[in-house]
Scaffold this active site. Structure first.
Site, short mmCIF file in Angstrom:
data_model
loop_
_atom_site.label_atom_id
_atom_site.label_comp_id
_atom_site.label_asym_id
_atom_site.label_seq_id
_atom_site.Cartn_x
_atom_site.Cartn_y
_atom_site.Cartn_z
N LYS A 11 0.05 -8.05 -17.05
CA LYS A 11 0.49 -6.67 -17.32
C LYS A 11 2.01 -6.57 -17.19
CE LYS A 11 0.34 -3.61 -13.78
NZ LYS A 11 1.60 -2.94 -13.47
N ASN A 12 2.54 -7.18 -16.11
CA ASN A 12 3.97 -6.99 -15.81
C ASN A 12 4.87 -7.83 -16.68
OD1 ASN A 12 3.17 -5.14 -13.97
ND2 ASN A 12 3.53 -6.42 -12.17
N CYS A 41 6.32 7.03 -6.42
CA CYS A 41 4.87 6.86 -6.38
C CYS A 41 4.50 6.55 -4.94
CB CYS A 41 4.43 5.76 -7.34
SG CYS A 41 5.14 4.19 -6.95
N ARG A 86 11.11 5.00 -6.24
CA ARG A 86 11.30 3.96 -7.25
C ARG A 86 12.64 4.19 -7.97
NH1 ARG A 86 6.35 1.55 -8.32
NH2 ARG A 86 7.57 -0.15 -9.17
N ASP A 128 18.83 2.92 -9.87
CA ASP A 128 20.29 2.83 -9.78
C ASP A 128 20.82 1.48 -10.24
OD1 ASP A 128 18.84 2.08 -7.36
OD2 ASP A 128 20.80 1.51 -6.58
N ASP A 136 2.84 -7.43 -4.48
CA ASP A 136 1.67 -6.92 -5.20
C ASP A 136 0.37 -7.54 -4.71
OD1 ASP A 136 3.30 -6.64 -8.46
OD2 ASP A 136 3.43 -5.47 -6.62
N ARG A 185 -5.46 0.75 -14.39
CA ARG A 185 -4.08 0.58 -14.87
C ARG A 185 -3.73 -0.90 -14.94
NH1 ARG A 185 0.21 2.72 -11.39
NH2 ARG A 185 1.34 1.52 -12.94
C1 EPZ Z 1 8.00 -4.69 -10.72
O1 EPZ Z 1 8.38 -3.34 -10.48
C2 EPZ Z 1 6.50 -4.67 -10.87
N1 EPZ Z 1 6.12 -3.79 -11.97
C3 EPZ Z 1 5.85 -4.17 -9.57
O2 EPZ Z 1 4.44 -4.30 -9.73
C4 EPZ Z 1 6.28 -5.07 -8.43
O3 EPZ Z 1 5.74 -4.58 -7.21
C5 EPZ Z 1 7.81 -5.09 -8.34
O4 EPZ Z 1 8.36 -5.52 -9.60
C6 EPZ Z 1 8.32 -6.03 -7.25
O5 EPZ Z 1 7.86 -7.33 -7.49
C7 EPZ Z 1 6.29 -4.20 -13.24
O6 EPZ Z 1 6.77 -5.29 -13.49
C8 EPZ Z 1 5.83 -3.27 -14.32
P1 EPZ Z 1 11.78 -3.81 -8.61
P2 EPZ Z 1 9.94 -2.94 -10.51
O7 EPZ Z 1 12.80 -3.11 -9.41
O8 EPZ Z 1 10.69 -3.84 -11.42
C9 EPZ Z 1 14.36 -1.55 -5.37
C10 EPZ Z 1 2.22 -3.60 -9.78
O9 EPZ Z 1 1.47 -3.41 -8.80
N2 EPZ Z 1 15.14 -1.07 -6.52
O10 EPZ Z 1 11.75 -5.31 -8.63
O11 EPZ Z 1 10.01 -1.49 -10.71
C11 EPZ Z 1 12.93 -1.02 -5.35
O12 EPZ Z 1 12.87 0.24 -4.71
C12 EPZ Z 1 3.65 -3.10 -9.74
O13 EPZ Z 1 1.91 -4.26 -10.80
C13 EPZ Z 1 16.32 -0.37 -6.29
O14 EPZ Z 1 16.71 -0.14 -5.15
O15 EPZ Z 1 10.36 -3.28 -9.00
C14 EPZ Z 1 12.21 -2.09 -4.56
O16 EPZ Z 1 12.41 -1.87 -3.18
C15 EPZ Z 1 3.91 -2.21 -8.54
N3 EPZ Z 1 17.05 0.08 -7.36
C16 EPZ Z 1 12.92 -3.38 -4.97
O17 EPZ Z 1 14.19 -2.96 -5.48
C17 EPZ Z 1 16.66 -0.18 -8.66
O18 EPZ Z 1 17.39 0.21 -9.60
C18 EPZ Z 1 12.20 -4.18 -6.03
O19 EPZ Z 1 11.89 -3.28 -7.09
C19 EPZ Z 1 15.46 -0.91 -8.87
C20 EPZ Z 1 14.72 -1.35 -7.79
#
Ligand code: EPZ
Length: 421
Positions: A22-23, A115, A120, A123, A308, A400
Site C-alpha cells: 500500500k505504502n 489522526c 501528522r 513541514d 507500523d 484501508r
Molecule cells: C509513512 O507515513 C507511512 N504511510 C506510515 O504508515 C508510516 O507509519 C510512516 O511512513 C513511518 O514509517 C505511507 O507511506 C502512506 P513520515 P508518513 O513522514 O510518510 C514526522 C500505515 O500504517 N514528520 O515518515 O506520513 C511525523 O510526525 C501508515 O501504513 C514531521 O515532523 O510518515 C513522524 O513523527 C501509518 N514533519 C515522523 O516524521 C513532516 O513534514 C515520520 O513520519 C513529516 C513527518
C-alpha cells in the site's frame, strides 16, 4: 458498518499470498501525474486507500482505471487543485503535491488532518518544496504551492526531529525530477517504498541515484514518459501475518514477500524464540514456539523496527511469558490498541511512549473498538489466540490497508467472519 467476528483458538496452517505494498503503491500512483503518457502499475492492492488515490487522480482530470490489481492511467490534461472532500480522508493524498507542482508549477491540496496515531505535520515536505524555489501558502485549510518560473534544483536537508520523512522524501523527489538542474536530498528516508518510487520514476525517464541511502541525487529532465511497474510486496501485511503465525501457527507459509525488507521484525521474532525460516522463492515460514521469552523493542526509521508493526507485536507480547518493553519513537502516541488489549485481559502498563507488557497465559475475547489501521490488525491478531469470540468493530480501518483480510485468514484456517452491523 461492518465488524469481524474472530473465533479464537484455531491453529493457523497453509500458505497466504502477500499483496503489493500500500505504502509503495500510493506515491507511485501519484507519480503518474508527472506525464501525460500511459502508465501501468501492477500488483496494486485493492484497498480503500488505493481506491481513494485513484479517485483523486480521476477528479484531477486523469484518465484512470483500476482492475484486477492493475492501475492504468493517462494524466493528459489535469487540474492543479486536489479535491478537499477526498484529500481530507487520507493523509497520503499529500503526495500529489510534488508531482502537481513539478509538472504544472502549481498545486492546491487540503492540509492532511491529524489522526489517532498522532499529529501528522507536513513541514518537512513544504520546506523541501520551498528549497526547490516554490512559494508556499497555508490558508483556509489548504496548502498552495506555486513556482512561477518553475522549480530549480537545490541541496535539501529532509531530517526532522523524529528522523526522516517517508512521504516527504517521495514528494520532494517527485517535484525535483522535472526541476532545472541538480537536486541533492540529504537525510532521505531509507524505506524500501522510497526506492520503489525512485525505480518507477527512473523507468519514466527520471535521473535519480542513491535511493535507499541517506543522500539522493536527482538530475532534472525536461519531461517524463509512460512506464510500467510492479509494486514491491507489502512488508507490513507480511509482518502482520508473520505475527499471527508466531502466535498460533503451525508452519504458516507467506509467499510473495521480500524478507530483506523485514529484518527489523524478523530479528525481533527470532530473538524472542519464534521459529522464522526463509524459504526459496520469496517465501517465509513461521510456527509458534514453546520456549518463548519477553523481549524489548524500540521502533525507528528503516531498517530499524517499523512503527507500523508495533501494535501487532504488542498483541503477540501480551501472551509471551516474561516482560516485554515496547518503545515508540516515530509516533509517540501510537498506543490506541493498549486499552483494547487490556480489555481482553492483557497486562500492559504505559509509561510515556513505552508499553511495559507482562505476558499472561491467554487473552479472553471481548468486543473491541478498532481506532486505526494497525491497531485494528493488532486486535484481530489478539482475537486469533483469545478464548472465545472477539468482535472487532469499525472494520473500515482495517480495509484501508489489508486486502481481503478475512479471506486470507480463512485460507490458513482462522475462523473469522465479516458481519454487517
Ligand atoms: C509513512 O507515513 C507511512 N504511510 C506510515 O504508515 C508510516 O507509519 C510512516 O511512513 C513511518 O514509517 C505511507 O507511506 C502512506 P513520515 P508518513 O513522514 O510518510 C514526522 C500505515 O500504517 N514528520 O515518515 O506520513 C511525523 O510526525 C501508515 O501504513 C514531521 O515532523 O510518515 C513522524 O513523527 C501509518 N514533519 C515522523 O516524521 C513532516 O513534514 C515520520 O513520519 C513529516 C513527518
Amino acid at each position: 458498518m461492518e465488524k469481524l467476528l474472530v473465533h479464537g483458538g484455531s491453529r493457523l496452517q497453509g500458505t497466504v499470498t502477500i499483496s503489493g505494498s500500500k505504502n509503495s503503491a500510493l506515491p507511485i500512483i501519484a507519480a503518474t501525474l508527472l506525464t501525460g503518457e500511459r502508465c501501468v502499475i501492477r500488483r496494486v492492492p485493492d484497498l480503500s486507500d488505493t481506491n481513494y488515490m485513484v479517485r483523486i487522480l480521476a477528479t484531477l482530470g486523469a484518465d484512470v482505471e483500476m482492475a484486477s490489481g492493475n492501475v492504468i492511467t493517462s494524466a493528459g490534461k489535469i487540474s492543479h487543485q486536489a479535491p478537499y472532500d477526498l484529500v481530507r480522508k487520507m493523509r497520503a493524498s499529500v503526495c500529489v503535491l510534488g508531482p502537481l507542482v513539478g509538472r504544472l508549477k502549481q498545486a492546491v491540496v487540503s492540509l492532511p488532518g491529524g489522526c489517532v496515531i498522532g499529529d501528522r505535520p507536513i513541514d518537512l515536505h513544504l520546506r523541501g518544496l520551498e528549497a526547490l524555489g516554490a512559494e508556499v501558502e497555508v490558508k483556509g485549510g489548504d496548502v498552495s504551492v506555486f513556482a512561477r518560473d518553475g522549480l530549480r534544483g537545490a541541496e535539501i536537508n529532509m531530517r526532522g526531529k523524529h528522523g526522516s520523512t517517508v512521504l516527504g522524501t517521495g514528494n520532494v523527489m517527485m517535484a525535483a525530477v522535472l526541476a532545472k538542474g541538480q537536486t541533492v536530498i540529504e537525510g532521505a528516508a531509507l524505506e524500501p517504498e522510497v526506492t520503489d518510487l525512485a525505480d518507477f520514476l527512473n523507468a519514466m525517464g527520471a535521473k535519480i541515484e542513491g535511493a535507499g541511502t541517506r543522500t539522493i541525487v536527482i538530475e532534472g529532465v525536461d519531461e517524463l514518459g509512460g512506464a510500467e511497474h510492479v509494486v514491491i510486496p507489502d512488508r507490513i501485511e507480511a509482518g502482520t501475518f508473520l505475527v499471527a503465525g508466531a502466535l498460533i501457527g503451525d508452519d504458516v507459509i507467506l509467499e510473495n514477500v521480500c524478507s530483506a525488507h523485514m529484518t527489523g521484525l524478523i530479528d525481533f521474532l527470532q530473538q524472542s524464540g519464534h521459529l522464522v525460516k526463509e524459504l526459496a522463492g520469496d517465501r517465509l515460514q513461521i510456527s509458534s514456539a514453546s520456549d518463548l521469552r519477553g523481549n524489548d523493542l524500540v521502533t525507528g526509521p528503516y531498517p530499524e523496527f517499523p512503527t507500523d508493526m508495533q501494535a501487532q507485536v504488542c498483541a503477540l507480547c501480551a501472551t509471551t511469558p516474561g516482560i516485554s518493553v515496547v518503545t515508540e519513537t516515530i509516533f509517540p502516541q501510537r498506543f490506541m490498541h493498549v486499552p483494547e488489549l487490556n480489555r481482553m485481559g492483557a497486562n500492559i502498563r504505559m509509561e510515556d511512549s513505552t508499553a511495559i507488557i507482562k505476558g499472561v497465559e491467554r487473552l479472553s475475547a471481548a468486543p473491541v473498538m478498532a481506532s486505526d489501521l494497525r491497531a485494528s490488525a493488532a486486535l484481530v491478531v489478539a482475537g486469533l489466540g483469545a478464548e472465545g469470540t472477539t468482535e472487532v468493530n469499525r472494520l473500515y480501518h482495517i480495509d484501508r490497508g489489508y486486502e481481503d483480510i478475512d479471506d486470507k485468514l480463512q485460507g490458513i484456517g482462522a475462523r473469522v467472519e465479516r458481519v454487517r452491523q
